[in-house]
Design a protein around this motif. Sequence first.
Motif, PDB file in Angstrom:
ATOM      1  N   ASN A  10       0.744  -1.347   0.051  1.00  0.00           N
ATOM      2  CA  ASN A  10      -0.080  -0.080   0.104  1.00  0.00           C
ATOM      3  C   ASN A  10       0.839   1.426   0.033  1.00  0.00           C
ATOM      4  O   ASN A  10       2.032   1.248   0.604  1.00  0.00           O
ATOM      5  CB  ASN A  10      -0.860  -0.016   1.326  1.00  0.00           C
ATOM      6  CG  ASN A  10      -1.928  -0.894   1.128  1.00  0.00           C
ATOM      7  OD1 ASN A  10      -2.706  -1.168   0.383  1.00  0.00           O
ATOM      8  ND2 ASN A  10      -1.996  -1.873   2.217  1.00  0.00           N
ATOM      9  N   ALA A  44      -5.577  -0.354   6.184  1.00  0.00           N
ATOM     10  CA  ALA A  44      -4.232  -0.854   5.550  1.00  0.00           C
ATOM     11  C   ALA A  44      -3.571  -1.896   6.244  1.00  0.00           C
ATOM     12  O   ALA A  44      -2.498  -2.271   5.679  1.00  0.00           O
ATOM     13  CB  ALA A  44      -3.569   0.161   4.615  1.00  0.00           C
ATOM     14  N   ILE A  62      -5.783   6.344   7.863  1.00  0.00           N
ATOM     15  CA  ILE A  62      -5.503   5.153   7.400  1.00  0.00           C
ATOM     16  C   ILE A  62      -4.487   4.658   8.567  1.00  0.00           C
ATOM     17  O   ILE A  62      -3.955   5.104   9.460  1.00  0.00           O
ATOM     18  CB  ILE A  62      -4.275   5.464   6.201  1.00  0.00           C
ATOM     19  CG1 ILE A  62      -5.025   6.164   5.066  1.00  0.00           C
ATOM     20  CG2 ILE A  62      -3.747   3.968   5.752  1.00  0.00           C
ATOM     21  CD1 ILE A  62      -4.120   6.662   4.118  1.00  0.00           C
ATOM     22  N   SER A  64      -2.192   1.567   9.716  1.00  0.00           N
ATOM     23  CA  SER A  64      -1.025   0.742   9.011  1.00  0.00           C
ATOM     24  C   SER A  64      -0.644  -0.128  10.101  1.00  0.00           C
ATOM     25  O   SER A  64      -0.738   0.029  11.378  1.00  0.00           O
ATOM     26  CB  SER A  64      -0.051   1.552   8.669  1.00  0.00           C
ATOM     27  OG  SER A  64       1.067   0.821   8.287  1.00  0.00           O
TER      28      SER A  64
END
Length: 88
Positions: A10, A44, A62, A64
């Motif tokens: 990603n 992600a 987002i 991670s």
Amino acid sequence: MKLIGIGFGNLVAAERVISIVSPESAPIKRMIQEVRERGALIDASFGRSTRSVLVMDSGNVILSALPPETLAARFDDDAKEEETNSNV
């Protein structure tokens, strides 16, 4: 536009990231929940535990699986590479 890897293939646009924070604190957990409810959360982490949260200038958040230190090093490496290329 510079893209930075945030794990598992990603990528995010480096200039769109406002901050990279740890998901441990209660305010960040509340922010994640609020963003999830309004449909602007991007997970992600591929089912792994979330180790960092990227806040974007678009209002998206987002998640991670990489730690903030790793992501910060990738941003630093990208900035150094850009600086080197501009001096050539």
